[in-house]
Design a protein around this motif. Structure first.
Motif, short mmCIF file in Angstrom:
data_model
loop_
_atom_site.label_atom_id
_atom_site.label_comp_id
_atom_site.label_asym_id
_atom_site.label_seq_id
_atom_site.Cartn_x
_atom_site.Cartn_y
_atom_site.Cartn_z
N GLU A 70 -3.57 -36.32 -19.06
CA GLU A 70 -3.86 -35.04 -19.69
C GLU A 70 -4.53 -35.30 -21.05
O GLU A 70 -4.12 -36.18 -21.79
CB GLU A 70 -2.58 -34.24 -19.88
CG GLU A 70 -2.82 -32.85 -20.41
CD GLU A 70 -1.56 -31.98 -20.46
OE1 GLU A 70 -1.65 -30.91 -21.07
OE2 GLU A 70 -0.52 -32.39 -19.90
N SER A 97 -5.43 -35.05 -10.23
CA SER A 97 -6.31 -36.23 -10.25
C SER A 97 -5.60 -37.53 -10.58
O SER A 97 -6.13 -38.61 -10.30
CB SER A 97 -7.42 -36.01 -11.28
OG SER A 97 -6.87 -36.02 -12.59
N GLY A 98 -4.48 -37.44 -11.24
CA GLY A 98 -3.81 -38.65 -11.71
C GLY A 98 -4.38 -39.17 -13.02
O GLY A 98 -3.98 -40.23 -13.50
N MET A 99 -5.31 -38.43 -13.60
CA MET A 99 -5.90 -38.81 -14.89
C MET A 99 -5.00 -38.29 -16.00
O MET A 99 -4.33 -37.27 -15.84
CB MET A 99 -7.31 -38.23 -15.02
CG MET A 99 -8.27 -38.68 -13.93
SD MET A 99 -8.57 -40.44 -13.88
CE MET A 99 -9.78 -40.57 -15.17
N GLY A 106 -11.95 -41.05 -11.51
CA GLY A 106 -11.08 -42.10 -11.03
C GLY A 106 -11.79 -43.00 -10.03
O GLY A 106 -12.99 -42.87 -9.80
N ALA A 128 -4.89 -32.87 -14.48
CA ALA A 128 -4.30 -34.21 -14.63
C ALA A 128 -3.33 -34.49 -13.49
O ALA A 128 -3.31 -35.59 -12.93
CB ALA A 128 -3.60 -34.32 -15.98
N GLU A 129 -2.56 -33.48 -13.13
CA GLU A 129 -1.58 -33.66 -12.07
C GLU A 129 -2.26 -33.95 -10.73
O GLU A 129 -1.87 -34.85 -10.00
CB GLU A 129 -0.72 -32.40 -11.94
CG GLU A 129 0.37 -32.51 -10.90
CD GLU A 129 1.23 -31.26 -10.83
OE1 GLU A 129 1.70 -30.97 -9.72
OE2 GLU A 129 1.41 -30.60 -11.85
N TYR A 136 -9.25 -33.09 -19.26
CA TYR A 136 -8.25 -32.75 -18.25
C TYR A 136 -7.13 -31.97 -18.90
O TYR A 136 -6.59 -32.37 -19.94
CB TYR A 136 -7.67 -34.03 -17.61
CG TYR A 136 -8.52 -34.59 -16.51
CD1 TYR A 136 -8.48 -34.04 -15.23
CD2 TYR A 136 -9.36 -35.68 -16.74
CE1 TYR A 136 -9.25 -34.57 -14.21
CE2 TYR A 136 -10.13 -36.21 -15.71
CZ TYR A 136 -10.07 -35.64 -14.46
OH TYR A 136 -10.83 -36.15 -13.44
#
Length: 160
Positions: A48, A44-46, A69, A41-42, A36
């Motif tokens: 970076e 998906s919330g995963m 996720g 990342a932003e 990511y």
């Protein structure tokens, strides 16, 4: 690259699952791991830098595992079927997959990552395709009473 590739969705275990799977089959490897970046990342919330996807090969067949996720979960609606030539191969794979997994019926199981597998015998397909309906019925009856397939018991049922 093959034209059609199965993409498997994991919460965060894509790399761990792919590494486990390739340890069980010859002609298997991880081809590529992507991570990511800030924009992904932003959205998906995963985190970076965490693993986004793992491209891997199991016995010559390409797959992709994605860390997407908790939005989606693997289900038994799709499974990977492994045709085994011997009881030893059935036992080895069943034993590896069932650790922390769940046994289902007729050679099916769900591994610790949530992926469903069918660990079957190549001989079973021939038995079930026999033109003698009595033989097929005996094999079916024996198979329906099993979790891990027992090739000797299936052959005994087939032979009457």
């Amino acid at each position: 690259m093959q034209k059609i590739i199965l993409n498997l969705w994991y919460n965060t275990q894509a790399e761990e699952a792919a590494s486990f799977y390739i340890s069980l089959f010859q002609n298997s490897r991880i081809n590529r791991i992507t991570r990511y970046r800030a924009s992904g990342a932003e959205v998906s919330g995963m985190p970076e830098g965490s693993v986004l996807s793992v491209e891997f090969v199991l016995d010559g067949q390409e797959y992709v595992a994605i860390n997407g996720g908790p939005a989606f979960k693997l289900t038994s609606a799709a499974s990977l079927m492994v045709s085994c030539d011997t009881q030893e191969e059935i036992d080895r794979l069943w034993g590896a997959f069932i650790k922390e997994g769940e046994a289902l019926d007729c050679g099916w199981l769900t591994d610790k990552y949530g992926l469903t597998w069918q660990i079957v015998s190549t001989a079973l397909n021939s038995m079930l395709a026999d033109p003698d309906p009595d033989r097929v019925e005996r094999v079916n009856k024996a198979m329906f009473g099993m979790q891990k397939l027992d090739l000797a018991a299936l052959e005994a049922a087939y032979n009457g």
